[in-house]
Design a protein around this motif. Structure first.
Motif, PDB file in Angstrom:
ATOM      1  N   LEU A  22     -24.932  27.729   0.554  1.00 50.16           N
ATOM      2  CA  LEU A  22     -24.344  26.534   1.524  1.00 50.16           C
ATOM      3  C   LEU A  22     -24.317  25.360   0.919  1.00 50.16           C
ATOM      4  CD1 LEU A  22     -24.042  25.998   4.589  1.00 50.16           C
ATOM      5  CD2 LEU A  22     -26.711  25.679   4.453  1.00 50.16           C
ATOM      6  N   GLY A  23     -23.285  24.379   1.334  1.00 45.85           N
ATOM      7  CA  GLY A  23     -23.269  22.980   0.965  1.00 45.85           C
ATOM      8  C   GLY A  23     -22.613  22.148   2.036  1.00 45.85           C
ATOM      9  N   PHE A  24     -22.497  20.908   1.935  1.00 44.85           N
ATOM     10  CA  PHE A  24     -22.190  20.020   2.876  1.00 44.85           C
ATOM     11  C   PHE A  24     -21.098  19.090   2.429  1.00 44.85           C
ATOM     12  CE2 PHE A  24     -26.467  21.523   4.103  1.00 44.85           C
ATOM     13  CZ  PHE A  24     -25.775  21.927   5.635  1.00 44.85           C
ATOM     14  N   VAL A  25     -20.148  18.751   3.342  1.00 46.85           N
ATOM     15  CA  VAL A  25     -19.019  17.766   3.135  1.00 46.85           C
ATOM     16  C   VAL A  25     -19.311  16.569   4.012  1.00 46.85           C
ATOM     17  CG1 VAL A  25     -16.503  17.410   2.765  1.00 46.85           C
ATOM     18  CG2 VAL A  25     -17.511  19.735   2.495  1.00 46.85           C
ATOM     19  N   VAL A  26     -19.335  15.320   3.444  1.00 42.58           N
ATOM     20  CA  VAL A  26     -19.673  14.265   4.368  1.00 42.58           C
ATOM     21  C   VAL A  26     -18.913  13.123   3.702  1.00 42.58           C
ATOM     22  CG1 VAL A  26     -22.161  14.745   4.384  1.00 42.58           C
ATOM     23  CG2 VAL A  26     -21.801  13.176   2.612  1.00 42.58           C
ATOM     24  N   GLY A  27     -18.871  11.819   4.338  1.00 46.99           N
ATOM     25  CA  GLY A  27     -18.128  10.655   3.900  1.00 46.99           C
ATOM     26  C   GLY A  27     -18.516   9.555   4.801  1.00 46.99           C
ATOM     27  N   ALA A  28     -19.050   8.599   4.446  1.00 48.10           N
ATOM     28  CA  ALA A  28     -19.183   7.127   5.219  1.00 48.10           C
ATOM     29  C   ALA A  28     -18.689   6.187   4.669  1.00 48.10           C
ATOM     30  CB  ALA A  28     -20.542   7.120   5.722  1.00 48.10           C
ATOM     31  N   LEU A  29     -17.974   5.116   5.164  1.00 44.78           N
ATOM     32  CA  LEU A  29     -17.651   3.875   4.634  1.00 44.78           C
ATOM     33  C   LEU A  29     -18.049   2.491   5.430  1.00 44.78           C
ATOM     34  CD1 LEU A  29     -13.866   4.913   3.891  1.00 44.78           C
ATOM     35  CD2 LEU A  29     -15.668   5.100   2.389  1.00 44.78           C
ATOM     36  N   HIS A  30     -17.920   1.544   4.657  1.00 46.54           N
ATOM     37  CA  HIS A  30     -18.133   0.215   5.678  1.00 46.54           C
ATOM     38  C   HIS A  30     -16.802  -0.063   6.016  1.00 46.54           C
ATOM     39  CE1 HIS A  30     -22.055  -0.650   4.536  1.00 46.54           C
ATOM     40  NE2 HIS A  30     -21.893  -0.699   3.046  1.00 46.54           N
ATOM     41  N   GLY A  46     -30.954  17.898   1.639  1.00 49.74           N
ATOM     42  CA  GLY A  46     -32.021  18.623   0.640  1.00 49.74           C
ATOM     43  C   GLY A  46     -31.474  18.969  -0.715  1.00 49.74           C
ATOM     44  N   ASP A  47     -31.672  20.183  -1.204  1.00 51.75           N
ATOM     45  CA  ASP A  47     -31.051  20.810  -2.464  1.00 51.75           C
ATOM     46  C   ASP A  47     -29.750  21.528  -2.331  1.00 51.75           C
ATOM     47  OD1 ASP A  47     -33.543  20.226  -3.666  1.00 51.75           O
ATOM     48  OD2 ASP A  47     -34.619  22.204  -2.929  1.00 51.75           O
ATOM     49  N   GLU A  48     -29.076  21.406  -1.238  1.00 51.03           N
ATOM     50  CA  GLU A  48     -28.009  21.853  -0.888  1.00 51.03           C
ATOM     51  C   GLU A  48     -26.852  20.789  -1.727  1.00 51.03           C
ATOM     52  OE1 GLU A  48     -28.389  24.733  -0.210  1.00 51.03           O
ATOM     53  OE2 GLU A  48     -29.893  24.589   1.277  1.00 51.03           O
ATOM     54  N   PRO A  49     -25.678  21.130  -2.374  1.00 53.76           N
ATOM     55  CA  PRO A  49     -24.790  20.513  -3.054  1.00 53.76           C
ATOM     56  C   PRO A  49     -23.791  19.605  -1.745  1.00 53.76           C
ATOM     57  CG  PRO A  49     -24.141  22.554  -3.234  1.00 53.76           C
ATOM     58  CD  PRO A  49     -25.596  22.777  -2.656  1.00 53.76           C
ATOM     59  N   VAL A  50     -23.528  18.324  -2.220  1.00 52.30           N
ATOM     60  CA  VAL A  50     -22.908  17.450  -1.206  1.00 52.30           C
ATOM     61  C   VAL A  50     -21.384  16.874  -1.855  1.00 52.30           C
ATOM     62  CG1 VAL A  50     -22.943  15.179   0.010  1.00 52.30           C
ATOM     63  CG2 VAL A  50     -25.129  16.797  -0.113  1.00 52.30           C
ATOM     64  N   THR A  51     -20.570  17.211  -1.060  1.00 53.58           N
ATOM     65  CA  THR A  51     -19.056  16.752  -1.474  1.00 53.58           C
ATOM     66  C   THR A  51     -19.018  15.581  -0.669  1.00 53.58           C
ATOM     67  OG1 THR A  51     -18.413  19.227  -1.884  1.00 53.58           O
ATOM     68  CG2 THR A  51     -16.897  17.208  -1.368  1.00 53.58           C
ATOM     69  N   PHE A  52     -18.555  14.488  -1.154  1.00 52.04           N
ATOM     70  CA  PHE A  52     -17.869  13.137  -0.560  1.00 52.04           C
ATOM     71  C   PHE A  52     -16.407  13.588  -0.234  1.00 52.04           C
ATOM     72  CE2 PHE A  52     -16.726   9.032   0.201  1.00 52.04           C
ATOM     73  CZ  PHE A  52     -17.770   8.483   0.845  1.00 52.04           C
ATOM     74  N   HIS A  53     -15.938  13.461   1.040  1.00 52.25           N
ATOM     75  CA  HIS A  53     -14.513  13.968   1.342  1.00 52.25           C
ATOM     76  C   HIS A  53     -13.502  12.959   0.909  1.00 52.25           C
ATOM     77  CE1 HIS A  53     -15.050  11.873   4.832  1.00 52.25           C
ATOM     78  NE2 HIS A  53     -16.046  12.577   5.621  1.00 52.25           N
ATOM     79  N   SER A 104     -22.747  15.629  -5.431  1.00 50.36           N
ATOM     80  CA  SER A 104     -22.413  16.837  -6.354  1.00 50.36           C
ATOM     81  C   SER A 104     -20.876  16.762  -6.682  1.00 50.36           C
ATOM     82  CB  SER A 104     -22.740  18.112  -5.762  1.00 50.36           C
ATOM     83  OG  SER A 104     -23.988  18.120  -5.449  1.00 50.36           O
ATOM     84  N   ARG A 105     -19.876  16.525  -5.861  1.00 48.25           N
ATOM     85  CA  ARG A 105     -18.524  16.542  -6.067  1.00 48.25           C
ATOM     86  C   ARG A 105     -17.770  15.448  -5.219  1.00 48.25           C
ATOM     87  NH1 ARG A 105     -19.353  21.324  -3.960  1.00 48.25           N
ATOM     88  NH2 ARG A 105     -19.261  22.294  -6.094  1.00 48.25           N
ATOM     89  N   VAL A 106     -16.483  15.046  -5.455  1.00 52.22           N
ATOM     90  CA  VAL A 106     -15.712  14.204  -4.777  1.00 52.22           C
ATOM     91  C   VAL A 106     -14.278  14.969  -4.486  1.00 52.22           C
ATOM     92  CG1 VAL A 106     -15.222  12.836  -6.550  1.00 52.22           C
ATOM     93  CG2 VAL A 106     -14.958  11.979  -4.347  1.00 52.22           C
ATOM     94  N   LEU A 107     -13.885  14.869  -3.420  1.00 46.15           N
ATOM     95  CA  LEU A 107     -12.553  15.613  -2.786  1.00 46.15           C
ATOM     96  C   LEU A 107     -11.442  14.283  -2.847  1.00 46.15           C
ATOM     97  CD1 LEU A 107     -10.473  17.885  -2.016  1.00 46.15           C
ATOM     98  CD2 LEU A 107     -11.552  17.009   0.385  1.00 46.15           C
TER      99      LEU A 107
END
Length: 246
Positions: free
Chosen positions: A94-102, A120-127, A149-152
């Motif tokens: 399981l992982g998550f895809v997030v993104g937040a900007l100013h 937590g320990d789940e990998p995170v992708t910045f979309h 963890s990664r960037v799209l």
């Protein structure tokens, strides 16, 4: 072998993507609006359908920009925590895809830090909000420091093939500290060339085809056709990448 991630919002697509050889899905809702957080029932169902394929869940509270207020951020953190509590088969990541900007397009470090912490320990992708940043090299370093963890990205271009030169530069800059996931306009006909020229180790696409509606009654909600995940397109991308690996 290059990792293949399929973006989808149809539950049948989980089985189709896995059977056709994909490595991971990005599970969303409302892809017609760019993708939103799927319901907890949808995430639970997808985790139940998966057998080996990884499931990354998009966390995006609403359509529009990526500038979130405190209430929206709190809702996204709550969604992540709820999804992490769901049961899933052994071996299904399981992982998550997030993104937040100013407002100026720079990475919102405080919001991103809160989202990463919730994962937590789940990998995170910045979309692909990443592609809106005014200085992507600086943004990449910031995301590394935040534990992403990664960037799209399509390298700031309309499509990944158009941004191949910047993708290659980002891969070189990343130096295995973060994964560069190439997405945007990825197709069976260009994926091999994209990977060879950019050096990316992962690709992302929406493998979509039209399917007829199951309903005999058309309405404003139902045009008679709908988008579904295409096993044929997924398999063609996987086959093209196998040739590159060979």
């Amino acid at each position: 072998m290059t990792v293949v991630e399929i973006c989808l919002d149809d539950l049948a697509g989980v089985r189709r993507a896995e059977a056709a050889g994909a490595d991971r899905i990005e599970l969303c809702s409302a892809l017609a609006t760019g993708g939103l957080t799927p319901s907890i029932g949808t995430v639970a169902a997808a985790l139940g359908l998966a057998r080996r394929i990884g499931v990354n869940v998009l966390i995006r509270q609403r359509p529009g920009d990526f500038v979130f207020d405190d209430d929206e951020l709190a809702a996204m953190v709550a969604d992540i925590r709820a999804f992490r509590a769901l049961d899933r088969p052994e071996g299904v990541a399981l992982g998550f895809v997030v993104g937040a900007l100013h407002p100026d397009g720079t990475v919102d470090a405080d919001a991103t830090r809160a989202l990463v912490r919730a994962c937590g320990d789940e990998p995170v992708t910045f979309h692909k909000a990443f592609d809106q940043t005014p200085d992507r090299a600086a943004a990449l370093e910031e995301l590394i420091a935040l534990g992403v963890s990664r960037v799209l990205t399509s390298g700031g271009a309309t499509t990944a093939p158009d941004g191949v030169a910047e993708l290659a530069a980002l891969v070189a800059q990343a130096a295995d500290r973060i994964t560069v996931l190439a997405g945007g306009g990825v197709r069976p006909t260009n994926v091999a060339h994209l990977v060879q020229r950019s050096g990316v180790s992962e690709v992302h696409l929406r493998a979509v085809e039209q399917a007829p509606s199951a309903s005999l009654v058309l309405s404003g909600y139902d045009s008679g056709m709908r988008d579904v995940t295409s096993s044929t397109i997924v398999a063609a991308v996987v086959d093209a990448l196998r040739e590159v690996a060979a």
